[in-house]
Design a protein around this motif. Structure first.
Motif, PDB file in Angstrom:
ATOM      1  N   ASP A 103       0.813  -1.220   0.000  1.00  0.00           N
ATOM      2  CA  ASP A 103       0.000   0.000   0.000  1.00  0.00           C
ATOM      3  C   ASP A 103       0.846   1.269   0.000  1.00  0.00           C
ATOM      4  OD1 ASP A 103      -2.376  -1.382  -0.116  1.00  0.00           O
ATOM      5  OD2 ASP A 103      -2.684  -1.373   2.057  1.00  0.00           O
ATOM      6  N   ASN A 104       1.983   1.245   0.698  1.00  0.00           N
ATOM      7  CA  ASN A 104       2.815   2.450   0.745  1.00  0.00           C
ATOM      8  C   ASN A 104       3.466   2.752  -0.605  1.00  0.00           C
ATOM      9  OD1 ASN A 104       4.626   0.276   0.947  1.00  0.00           O
ATOM     10  ND2 ASN A 104       6.093   1.481   2.122  1.00  0.00           N
ATOM     11  N   GLU A 105       3.508   1.789  -1.514  1.00  0.00           N
ATOM     12  CA  GLU A 105       4.032   2.026  -2.858  1.00  0.00           C
ATOM     13  C   GLU A 105       2.930   2.406  -3.846  1.00  0.00           C
ATOM     14  OE1 GLU A 105       6.627  -1.006  -4.387  1.00  0.00           O
ATOM     15  OE2 GLU A 105       7.595  -1.282  -2.433  1.00  0.00           O
ATOM     16  N   VAL A 106       1.691   2.179  -3.453  1.00  0.00           N
ATOM     17  CA  VAL A 106       0.557   2.504  -4.313  1.00  0.00           C
ATOM     18  C   VAL A 106       0.070   3.924  -4.033  1.00  0.00           C
ATOM     19  CG1 VAL A 106      -1.815   1.905  -4.907  1.00  0.00           C
ATOM     20  CG2 VAL A 106      -0.126   0.100  -4.562  1.00  0.00           C
ATOM     21  N   GLY A 107       0.039   4.302  -2.771  1.00  0.00           N
ATOM     22  CA  GLY A 107      -0.361   5.661  -2.399  1.00  0.00           C
ATOM     23  C   GLY A 107      -1.679   6.083  -3.016  1.00  0.00           C
ATOM     24  N   GLU A 108      -1.647   7.136  -3.836  1.00  0.00           N
ATOM     25  CA  GLU A 108      -2.847   7.691  -4.477  1.00  0.00           C
ATOM     26  C   GLU A 108      -3.223   6.954  -5.766  1.00  0.00           C
ATOM     27  OE1 GLU A 108      -4.748  10.189  -3.154  1.00  0.00           O
ATOM     28  OE2 GLU A 108      -3.434   9.956  -1.415  1.00  0.00           O
ATOM     29  N   GLY A 109      -2.503   5.899  -6.087  1.00  0.00           N
ATOM     30  CA  GLY A 109      -2.796   5.145  -7.307  1.00  0.00           C
ATOM     31  C   GLY A 109      -4.164   4.497  -7.262  1.00  0.00           C
ATOM     32  N   LYS A 110      -4.768   4.333  -8.434  1.00  0.00           N
ATOM     33  CA  LYS A 110      -6.091   3.716  -8.535  1.00  0.00           C
ATOM     34  C   LYS A 110      -5.960   2.348  -9.190  1.00  0.00           C
ATOM     35  CE  LYS A 110     -10.653   4.139 -10.451  1.00  0.00           C
ATOM     36  NZ  LYS A 110     -11.507   4.722 -11.440  1.00  0.00           N
ATOM     37  N   ARG A 111      -6.367   1.311  -8.464  1.00  0.00           N
ATOM     38  CA  ARG A 111      -6.332  -0.052  -8.997  1.00  0.00           C
ATOM     39  C   ARG A 111      -7.534  -0.256  -9.916  1.00  0.00           C
ATOM     40  NH1 ARG A 111      -3.713  -1.619  -3.833  1.00  0.00           N
ATOM     41  NH2 ARG A 111      -1.926  -2.905  -4.421  1.00  0.00           N
ATOM     42  N   THR A 112      -7.252  -0.706 -11.145  1.00  0.00           N
ATOM     43  CA  THR A 112      -8.294  -0.967 -12.137  1.00  0.00           C
ATOM     44  C   THR A 112      -8.101  -2.378 -12.687  1.00  0.00           C
ATOM     45  OG1 THR A 112      -8.272   1.369 -12.765  1.00  0.00           O
ATOM     46  CG2 THR A 112      -9.301  -0.163 -14.314  1.00  0.00           C
ATOM     47  N   PRO A 113      -9.079  -3.274 -12.487  1.00  0.00           N
ATOM     48  CA  PRO A 113      -8.944  -4.628 -13.018  1.00  0.00           C
ATOM     49  C   PRO A 113      -8.875  -4.627 -14.546  1.00  0.00           C
ATOM     50  CG  PRO A 113     -10.761  -4.480 -11.448  1.00  0.00           C
ATOM     51  CD  PRO A 113     -10.325  -3.085 -11.750  1.00  0.00           C
ATOM     52  N   LEU A 114      -7.928  -5.391 -15.080  1.00  0.00           N
ATOM     53  CA  LEU A 114      -7.805  -5.577 -16.528  1.00  0.00           C
ATOM     54  C   LEU A 114      -8.363  -6.943 -16.917  1.00  0.00           C
ATOM     55  CD1 LEU A 114      -6.718  -4.184 -19.089  1.00  0.00           C
ATOM     56  CD2 LEU A 114      -4.534  -5.326 -18.658  1.00  0.00           C
ATOM     57  N   SER A 115      -8.239  -7.904 -16.009  1.00  0.00           N
ATOM     58  CA  SER A 115      -8.804  -9.245 -16.204  1.00  0.00           C
ATOM     59  C   SER A 115      -9.049  -9.830 -14.816  1.00  0.00           C
ATOM     60  CB  SER A 115      -7.826 -10.126 -16.998  1.00  0.00           C
ATOM     61  OG  SER A 115      -6.722 -10.503 -16.192  1.00  0.00           O
ATOM     62  N   ASP A 116      -9.423 -11.099 -14.753  1.00  0.00           N
ATOM     63  CA  ASP A 116      -9.653 -11.739 -13.456  1.00  0.00           C
ATOM     64  C   ASP A 116      -8.410 -11.724 -12.584  1.00  0.00           C
ATOM     65  OD1 ASP A 116     -12.285 -12.329 -14.040  1.00  0.00           O
ATOM     66  OD2 ASP A 116     -11.846 -14.363 -14.741  1.00  0.00           O
ATOM     67  N   SER A 117      -7.224 -11.779 -13.193  1.00  0.00           N
ATOM     68  CA  SER A 117      -5.982 -11.920 -12.429  1.00  0.00           C
ATOM     69  C   SER A 117      -4.997 -10.787 -12.615  1.00  0.00           C
ATOM     70  CB  SER A 117      -5.295 -13.231 -12.833  1.00  0.00           C
ATOM     71  OG  SER A 117      -6.154 -14.329 -12.655  1.00  0.00           O
ATOM     72  N   VAL A 118      -5.337  -9.780 -13.409  1.00  0.00           N
ATOM     73  CA  VAL A 118      -4.401  -8.683 -13.677  1.00  0.00           C
ATOM     74  C   VAL A 118      -5.061  -7.348 -13.323  1.00  0.00           C
ATOM     75  CG1 VAL A 118      -3.022  -7.490 -15.431  1.00  0.00           C
ATOM     76  CG2 VAL A 118      -3.235  -9.987 -15.496  1.00  0.00           C
ATOM     77  N   THR A 119      -4.323  -6.545 -12.551  1.00  0.00           N
ATOM     78  CA  THR A 119      -4.784  -5.231 -12.135  1.00  0.00           C
ATOM     79  C   THR A 119      -3.750  -4.199 -12.567  1.00  0.00           C
ATOM     80  OG1 THR A 119      -5.948  -6.149 -10.238  1.00  0.00           O
ATOM     81  CG2 THR A 119      -5.421  -3.808 -10.144  1.00  0.00           C
ATOM     82  N   VAL A 120      -4.229  -3.067 -13.071  1.00  0.00           N
ATOM     83  CA  VAL A 120      -3.357  -1.962 -13.455  1.00  0.00           C
ATOM     84  C   VAL A 120      -3.545  -0.865 -12.422  1.00  0.00           C
ATOM     85  CG1 VAL A 120      -2.795  -0.283 -15.238  1.00  0.00           C
ATOM     86  CG2 VAL A 120      -3.593  -2.566 -15.882  1.00  0.00           C
ATOM     87  N   ILE A 121      -2.441  -0.283 -11.964  1.00  0.00           N
ATOM     88  CA  ILE A 121      -2.494   0.810 -11.004  1.00  0.00           C
ATOM     89  C   ILE A 121      -2.056   2.077 -11.736  1.00  0.00           C
ATOM     90  CG2 ILE A 121      -1.691   1.715  -8.798  1.00  0.00           C
ATOM     91  CD1 ILE A 121      -0.982  -1.226  -8.080  1.00  0.00           C
TER      92      ILE A 121
END
Length: 124
Positions: A103-121
């Motif tokens: 979480d400390n590396e994601v910060g204000e990033g927004k997680r968006t699912p690309l597939s069932d197993s892949v997320t883009v931040i």
């Protein structure tokens, strides 16, 4: 494009939902058999910042995340078990399988699912 790949080691290999579906023509990557992956396992996941993303099984039972741009291999990273992460030059991050950036590396990033197993931040 410079980017980094992080791996998550020590996971017990099972499978991901993307590998449950049969491989289609869109999933096939030219020259995949020349890499350390099972060419029959490549699965197209989607597009991020102009690159096509694929998941594949490595020849050593690893999970691989592959980036193809303009039909050229741009990057491939594999992680032991079922997790691998990647950071693009832009700062966009990709989590595949069980890998999650802290979480400390994601910060204000927004997680968006690309597939069932892949997320883009994506970062603002």
């Amino acid at each position: 494009m410079i980017s980094s790949v992080l791996v998550l080691a020590g996971c017990t290999p099972t499978t991901l939902p993307e590998f449950e579906a049969s491989q289609t023509d869109r999933d096939i990557i030219l020259d995949a058999s020349a890499q350390d992956i099972d060419a029959d396992s490549t699965r197209f996941i989607g597009e991020v910042e102009g690159a096509d993303l694929y998941l594949a099984r490595g020849t050593n039972n690893s999970l691989c995340l592959i980036q193809i741009r303009d039909e050229e291999w741009e990057q491939m990273g594999c992680g032991a078990g079922l997790g691998v992460g990647s950071t693009l030059e832009s700062g966009t991050r990709i989590e595949a399988g069980t890998f999650k950036f802290p979480d400390n590396e994601v910060g204000e990033g927004k997680r968006t699912p690309l597939s069932d197993s892949v997320t883009v931040i994506y970062f603002p």
